[in-house]
Scaffold this active site. Structure first.
Site, PDB file in Angstrom:
ATOM      1  N   CYS A   1      34.271  39.403  40.099  1.00 27.18           N
ATOM      2  CA  CYS A   1      32.902  39.088  40.506  1.00 27.18           C
ATOM      3  C   CYS A   1      32.692  37.636  40.090  1.00 27.18           C
ATOM      4  CB  CYS A   1      31.912  39.970  39.758  1.00 27.18           C
ATOM      5  SG  CYS A   1      32.179  41.712  40.038  1.00 27.18           S
TER       6      CYS A   1
ATOM      7  N   LYS B   1      38.837  37.071  46.458  1.00 24.12           N
ATOM      8  CA  LYS B   1      39.881  36.042  46.348  1.00 24.12           C
ATOM      9  C   LYS B   1      40.674  36.188  45.059  1.00 24.12           C
ATOM     10  CE  LYS B   1      42.033  32.233  47.412  1.00 24.12           C
ATOM     11  NZ  LYS B   1      43.011  32.253  48.526  1.00 24.12           N
TER      12      LYS B   1
HETATM   13  C1  AGP Z   1      46.308  37.026  50.008  1.00 29.89           C
HETATM   14  O1  AGP Z   1      45.875  36.520  51.244  1.00 29.89           O
HETATM   15  C2  AGP Z   1      45.276  37.904  49.343  1.00 29.89           C
HETATM   16  N1  AGP Z   1      44.056  37.211  49.176  1.00 29.89           N
HETATM   17  C3  AGP Z   1      45.766  38.546  48.073  1.00 29.89           C
HETATM   18  O2  AGP Z   1      46.826  39.392  48.409  1.00 29.89           O
HETATM   19  C4  AGP Z   1      46.251  37.577  46.973  1.00 29.89           C
HETATM   20  O3  AGP Z   1      47.431  36.940  47.381  1.00 29.89           O
HETATM   21  C5  AGP Z   1      46.535  38.387  45.701  1.00 29.89           C
HETATM   22  O4  AGP Z   1      45.336  38.982  45.282  1.00 29.89           O
HETATM   23  C6  AGP Z   1      47.131  37.550  44.569  1.00 29.89           C
HETATM   24  O5  AGP Z   1      46.208  36.562  44.174  1.00 29.89           O
HETATM   25  P1  AGP Z   1      46.732  35.373  43.221  1.00 29.89           P
HETATM   26  O6  AGP Z   1      47.765  34.606  44.012  1.00 29.89           O
HETATM   27  O7  AGP Z   1      45.522  34.584  42.912  1.00 29.89           O
HETATM   28  O8  AGP Z   1      47.358  36.010  42.003  1.00 29.89           O
END
Ligand code: AGP
Length: 593
Positions: A2, A588
């Site tokens: 969040c 994200k």
């Molecule tokens: C990818 O497009 C997604 N938003 C998600 O799979 C992301 O790659 C995953 O949560 C890992 O995030 P990070 O690279 O910040 O660790």
């Protein structure tokens, strides 16, 4: 996952809302703010995106202090009563929380047994009730007593109706504070400080405190903590004037990002720690990540196997820590993470360190927890990535691991890494034919399932292309090893199935095309994705679409291959009326396990 904001200053309501908008990439199920004025604080909440909150907030001229929250639901549905801020029963305390309190049910039972009532299904409300339970004259003591009961992760911004300031606390979820001439800003990400301050403070795990805009008090279990500020240099250009969404902006940023990555690693000093690593001191390399970062690990492992002739393994972080991995001081663990805050990847880092493994972090956010806690940080220099769907960061993760493999090989050979091939790749980088991507998007938008197949590097690309389509278009795109079709997956093929065939790897292309024939002869429609010229004409005539990309004749083909699919996913998403920056149910940065 969040976003929280605390603010002391004028134009309170609008400032908090504007800062929350910068944090919407962390979750956007619901939002809320609490603003203090002479009569105490008022709380406003709404379901959905921040713009819904803007419609209900009443601005008061004597507001000065407030907190805000944008939510990605973990406990309790995304409803108004579960939206933050959460308040104590006597309404003296209000708080916003990012994280998960693992023992909240046990605490909630105790508080209910003491006569307190709860209005939400969240873990965060328990903290507000605990503040009431321990309320006393000295509010920092109240905060301490409350925190001593909590197990789990939190970044908290807290108001007490009698106090002109904001309390805060941090454990495992990010929290930063900036002061500026009697004003204060607390936030989950330093991008909120853009235009507010030129330096900020990093609140570390186990720290808590108070600010009234003039002073900043930070404590931990041992007492007062002296904090030195970090210089702040972060700019998120406003996309409004040029692009419709962050996602398309960030795809177009790829060329610039790759060049800034190469520029960084062309400076010998920036490779000093990596160059000092002798891969012969290790018997294996383990690549760990989640989502797109995991898909990048698949490619990085290939680079290391090919360049360094060492056993390489990959695992998703959420599996890794429960798979009883054999880790020791002869294991090199490479953790890939754009945000550097992903809870599962952080847990994998802790496990690697407990086992005395050497850790390397391939990260974009250089002030992140992973970046600060690995032995060697390899920044990917992609620039701020806001869209939930990772695009330029994936490409920069790939080039970073490619360069790392060359550097480690050079160390083995007692030479310096030759980056000419990487430089030529960056200089000749091209986005390809966008009109072809739009044409494919205009077909895929009507599909509800898509198969993607490939072998070797092509299969790695297929995994990432599939994830892009899934998360931005809500289409069930699945990836299969091309050679596996006949072992069961062919049963899913019918006349409505589109099969994307990734065929850029010369050594396996003949086999991949024969797998594609298996699908075609059972009714599938083929989208051929290739960089090769001498393809079988008869097969090409059977294809519904052919996407030809440049053959770069090295591992960086993985970047050339994914960029078209990032565009196709973007165009398909937009054509379906989806906001590709904020796909449903996602966030994200997944800072909860
Ligand atoms: C990818 O497009 C997604 N938003 C998600 O799979 C992301 O790659 C995953 O949560 C890992 O995030 P990070 O690279 O910040 O660790």
């Amino acid at each position: 996952m969040c976003g929280i904001v605390g603010y002391i200053g004028n134009n309170t309501e609008q400032t908090i809302i504007d800062k929350l908008k910068k944090l919407e990439y962390r979750g956007y199920d619901s939002a809320g703010i609490a603003v203090m004025n002479k009569t105490g604080y008022r709380v406003f909440k709404s379901k959905g995106e921040i713009k819904n909150l803007e419609k209900v907030v009443e601005v008061s001229k004597d507001s000065k202090i407030g907190i805000g929250h944008t939510r990605w639901a973990t406990h309790g549905k995304p409803t108004e009563e579960n939206a933050h801020p959460h308040v104590s029963e006597d309404n003296r305390w209000a708080l916003v929380h990012n994280g998960i309190i693992e023992n909240y049910l046990e605490l909630k039972d105790k508080l209910m047994a003491s006569g307190m009532n709860f209005y939400s299904q969240t873990d965060s409300e328990t903290i507000a009730k605990l503040l009431q339970y321990y309320d006393g004259k000295d509010k920092l003591t109240t905060i301490e007593k409350t925190l001593n009961n909590l197990k789990g992760s939190y970044a908290l911004a807290i108001l007490n109706e009698d106090i002109n300031g904001i309390f805060f606390a941090k454990n495992k979820s990010p929290l930063f504070v900036a002061l500026n001439n009697g004003k204060a800003l607390l936030a989950s990400d330093i991008i909120c400080f853009n235009g507010f301050a030129t330096e900020y403070y990093v609140i570390e795990d186990g720290e808590y405190g108070f600010t009234d805009g003039k002073k900043l008090i930070v404590k931990n279990r041992l007492g007062i903590v002296g904090k030195s500020p970090c210089a702040f240099d972060c700019s998120v250009e406003n996309v409004e004037n040029v692009y419709d969404h962050f996602m398309i902006k960030e795809i177009f940023d790829t060329e610039k990002a790759l060049k800034s990555n190469l520029e960084y690693y062309s400076v010998e000093d920036n490779l000093k720690k990596l160059s000092a690593l002798n891969i012969k001191n290790y018997d294996k390399v383990v690549f760990i990540g989640c989502g797109t970062a995991y898909n990048a690990c698949l490619v990085g492992a290939k680079f290391f196997r090919e360049q360094l002739d060492i056993d390489c393994f990959t695992d998703v972080a959420s599996e890794f820590r429960y798979s009883h991995p054999k880790l020791d001081d002869k294991t090199l663990v490479i953790l890939v993470s754009q945000s550097g805050e992903t809870a599962d990847t952080l847990a994998a880092l802790e496990l690697a360190k407990e086992n005395k493994s050497t850790t390397i972090g391939v990260v974009n956010v250089e002030y992140s927890t992973i970046a600060k806690n690995v032995d060697i940080t390899l920044p990917i220099k992609a620039g701020v990535e806001v869209a939930v769907a990772s695009t330029k960061a994936y490409s920069c993760q790939i080039i970073t691991m490619y360069i790392a493999s060359l550097v480690l090989k050079a160390t083995l050979n007692k030479t310096k890494a030759d980056l000419k091939e990487v430089s030529a790749f960056c200089d000749n980088f091209s986005f390809g034919k966008l009109e072809k991507y739009q044409e494919i998007a205009d077909t895929l938008r009507y599909q509800n399932k898509i198969f993607m197949i490939g072998r070797g590097l092509d299969c790695c690309t297929a995994y990432e292309a599939s994830l892009k389509i899934k998360e931005t278009c809500y289409i069930n795109s699945d990836t299969y090893f091309a050679g596996e079709l006949k072992h069961g997956f062919l049963a899913l093929i019918d006349e409505m199935t589109y099969v994307v065939v990734f065929a850029t790897q010369k050594e396996v292309v003949a086999k991949t095309l024969s797998n594609a024939e298996e699908a075609y002869s059972r009714g599938a429609k083929i989208i051929l994705f290739t960089s090769l010229d001498d393809m079988d004409k008869a097969f090409m005539d059977k294809c519904s679409f052919i996407v030809k990309v440049k053959d770069v004749n090295c591992g960086l083909q993985a970047i050339t291959n994914i960029v078209p699919w990032q565009f196709i996913a973007y165009y398909t998403s937009v054509s379906k009326g989806i906001n590709p920056d904020r796909p449903r149910n996602l966030a994200k940065s997944v800072t909860v396990e």
